[in-house]
Scaffold this motif. Structure first.
Motif, PDB file in Angstrom:
ATOM      1  N   ASP A 192       8.215   1.864   3.182  1.00  0.00           N
ATOM      2  CA  ASP A 192       8.955   3.015   3.802  1.00  0.00           C
ATOM      3  C   ASP A 192      10.211   1.930   4.297  1.00  0.00           C
ATOM      4  O   ASP A 192      11.354   2.458   4.943  1.00  0.00           O
ATOM      5  CB  ASP A 192       8.449   3.468   4.853  1.00  0.00           C
ATOM      6  CG  ASP A 192       7.698   2.600   5.969  1.00  0.00           C
ATOM      7  OD1 ASP A 192       8.081   1.314   5.875  1.00  0.00           O
ATOM      8  OD2 ASP A 192       7.170   2.971   6.785  1.00  0.00           O
ATOM      9  N   SER A 203       5.940   9.560   8.386  1.00  0.00           N
ATOM     10  CA  SER A 203       4.735   8.586   8.744  1.00  0.00           C
ATOM     11  C   SER A 203       3.356   9.393   8.269  1.00  0.00           C
ATOM     12  O   SER A 203       3.386  10.606   8.302  1.00  0.00           O
ATOM     13  CB  SER A 203       4.650   8.428  10.073  1.00  0.00           C
ATOM     14  OG  SER A 203       3.346   7.625  10.512  1.00  0.00           O
ATOM     15  N   LYS A 204       2.619   8.416   7.675  1.00  0.00           N
ATOM     16  CA  LYS A 204       1.015   9.036   7.294  1.00  0.00           C
ATOM     17  C   LYS A 204       0.023   9.045   8.540  1.00  0.00           C
ATOM     18  O   LYS A 204      -0.953   9.593   7.920  1.00  0.00           O
ATOM     19  CB  LYS A 204       0.553   8.392   6.057  1.00  0.00           C
ATOM     20  CG  LYS A 204       1.831   7.745   4.881  1.00  0.00           C
ATOM     21  CD  LYS A 204       2.166   9.260   4.210  1.00  0.00           C
ATOM     22  CE  LYS A 204       3.072   9.249   3.183  1.00  0.00           C
ATOM     23  NZ  LYS A 204       4.513   8.713   3.755  1.00  0.00           N
ATOM     24  N   GLU A 214       4.403   7.949  -1.566  1.00  0.00           N
ATOM     25  CA  GLU A 214       5.656   7.555  -1.123  1.00  0.00           C
ATOM     26  C   GLU A 214       6.708   7.775  -2.277  1.00  0.00           C
ATOM     27  O   GLU A 214       7.581   6.855  -2.556  1.00  0.00           O
ATOM     28  CB  GLU A 214       5.390   5.866  -1.044  1.00  0.00           C
ATOM     29  CG  GLU A 214       4.631   5.458   0.276  1.00  0.00           C
ATOM     30  CD  GLU A 214       5.513   5.743   1.430  1.00  0.00           C
ATOM     31  OE1 GLU A 214       6.510   6.264   1.354  1.00  0.00           O
ATOM     32  OE2 GLU A 214       4.896   5.404   2.537  1.00  0.00           O
ATOM     33  N   ASP A 226      -2.997   4.593  -2.889  1.00  0.00           N
ATOM     34  CA  ASP A 226      -4.043   5.050  -2.225  1.00  0.00           C
ATOM     35  C   ASP A 226      -4.398   6.634  -2.440  1.00  0.00           C
ATOM     36  O   ASP A 226      -4.237   7.088  -1.611  1.00  0.00           O
ATOM     37  CB  ASP A 226      -3.702   4.758  -0.850  1.00  0.00           C
ATOM     38  CG  ASP A 226      -4.993   5.010   0.212  1.00  0.00           C
ATOM     39  OD1 ASP A 226      -6.071   5.028  -0.447  1.00  0.00           O
ATOM     40  OD2 ASP A 226      -4.789   4.794   1.293  1.00  0.00           O
ATOM     41  N   PRO A 278       0.930  -1.441  -0.093  1.00  0.00           N
ATOM     42  CA  PRO A 278       0.010  -0.174   0.055  1.00  0.00           C
ATOM     43  C   PRO A 278       0.947   1.142  -0.025  1.00  0.00           C
ATOM     44  O   PRO A 278       1.814   1.492   0.861  1.00  0.00           O
ATOM     45  CB  PRO A 278      -0.756  -0.091   1.249  1.00  0.00           C
ATOM     46  CG  PRO A 278      -0.390  -1.269   1.875  1.00  0.00           C
ATOM     47  CD  PRO A 278       0.887  -1.814   1.389  1.00  0.00           C
TER      48      PRO A 278
END
Ligand code: UDP
Ligand code: MG
Length: 324
Positions: A100, A210-211, A17, A47, A13
């Protein structure tokens, strides 16, 4: 007769990125070359990224027939991405991995060994020390696991990562759980199967941020509780019962006090406090009930978990021959 090679699908996912993706793609390509005794499919889920993630994915898919991608019409969240990946993966084994590199893709070799040689259905990573978490996130994570252990019958391994490799049988069982409000960590555990837990020290993110901010994490934690425990509803009923009992004792006390000492007017401040307190408790538990109701409402609506805008099938590959 030549034995047909088995296939591992790697689901990734991706949300914004563009910085990590080239590093990840290079690394996973290396590992696939090393594990040449098995075929690979890399299924990237874009996404609703707003950066160049999709452009990169289109480029990889044109040049590399192992690469497939699904791009969502907007950001649906990582849970939706994982579900789309599981639904569309074609491998005999399916892995879920973040882009990541916090969990090294090379762990896939060890995981594959556990499954094929030691008879496990799934191999997954867990960490004891979330190096990348702030002190506050570490504290809340710890509290959350303590709480969920007490209030849910579905076992959740403390520090479990989403990175795992599963047999097709387990993937199909997960797909049978097509609920709208998805909490995959719980779903993985709910379906059961023999899982090898491998302790792993997570790395720092290779690039990007970080999302998940505090608010998103809080919602995620709540999702986990609502999806795998109804204990808060039982607690609401119990507290209600205790309050009724206390009120009954208080009424008896007041009646006897009035009979013995008469009925001097007074005590209204304490009465006001009691009313505010009890209505607060009532509202709190109404809120809890409302949360379960809202989840039921969303399930009943049967909205799609994700919506696809485009996939690798919409573009012509550069290489000649069959697409995967
Ligand atoms: N991700 C996603 N959709 C989102 C948020 C995250 O697909 O709405 C992806 C993200 O690109 C990454 C993975 O989920 O590959 C994990 O996200 P992240 O590393 O930000 O989470 P953390 O490791 O901080 O929990
Ligand atoms: Mg991460």
């Amino acid at each position: 007769m030549k034995k047909v090679k088995e296939k591992i699908s790697i689901i990734v996912p991706c949300y914004n990125e563009e910085e990590s993706l080239p590093i990840f793609y290079k690394e996973i390509g290396k590992i696939a070359d090393e594990m040449n005794y098995v075929d690979f499919e890399f299924l990237f889920i874009d996404d609703g990224s707003k950066d160049k993630t999709l452009e990169y994915l289109k480029d990889y898919a044109r040049k590399d027939k192992r690469v497939r991608f699904i791009s969502f019409s907007r950001n649906f969240g990582k849970e939706a991405g994982m579900y789309a990946g599981l639904e569309n993966a074609t491998g005999d084994y399916v892995a879920i991995m973040d882009a990541d590199m916090q969990d090294s893709p090379s762990m896939i070799k060890e995981m594959y060994k556990y499954i094929t040689e030691d008879g496990y259905d799934c191999a997954a990573l867990y960490t004891k020390n979330h190096k990348d978490y702030s002190l506050l996130r570490k504290f809340f994570t710890k509290c959350w696991y303590l709480l969920i252990k007490k209030i849910s019958s579905t076992k959740q391994v403390s520090g479990a990562r989403d990175f795992r490799l599963m047999k097709r049988k387990m993937v199909n069982a997960i797909l049978d759980m097509d609920e709208y409000n998805r909490y995959s960590k719980g779903i993985f555990s709910f379906v059961g199967f023999k899982t090898k837990w491998i302790e792993y020290e997570t790395n720092d993110r290779v690039a990007g941020k970080s999302k998940f901010n505090f608010f998103k994490l809080f919602k995620y934690a709540l999702e986990g509780i609502l999806a795998f425990s109804t204990t808060p509803l039982v607690a609401a009923a119990l507290v209600g019962l205790i309050f009724c009992f206390v009120a009954f004792v208080a009424i008896l006390f007041i009646i006897f006090k009035t009979l013995i000492y008469g009925d001097p007017v007074g005590g209204w401040p304490s009465l006001a406090c009691i009313i505010i307190f009890t209505s607060g408790v009532q509202l709190f538990f109404f809120g809890i009930m409302g949360m379960y109701l809202s989840k039921t409402y969303l399930e009943v609506k049967k909205r799609p978990i994700y919506i696809i805008r485009e996939t690798d099938q919409d573009q012509e590959p550069l290489f000649k021959g069959e697409k995967l």
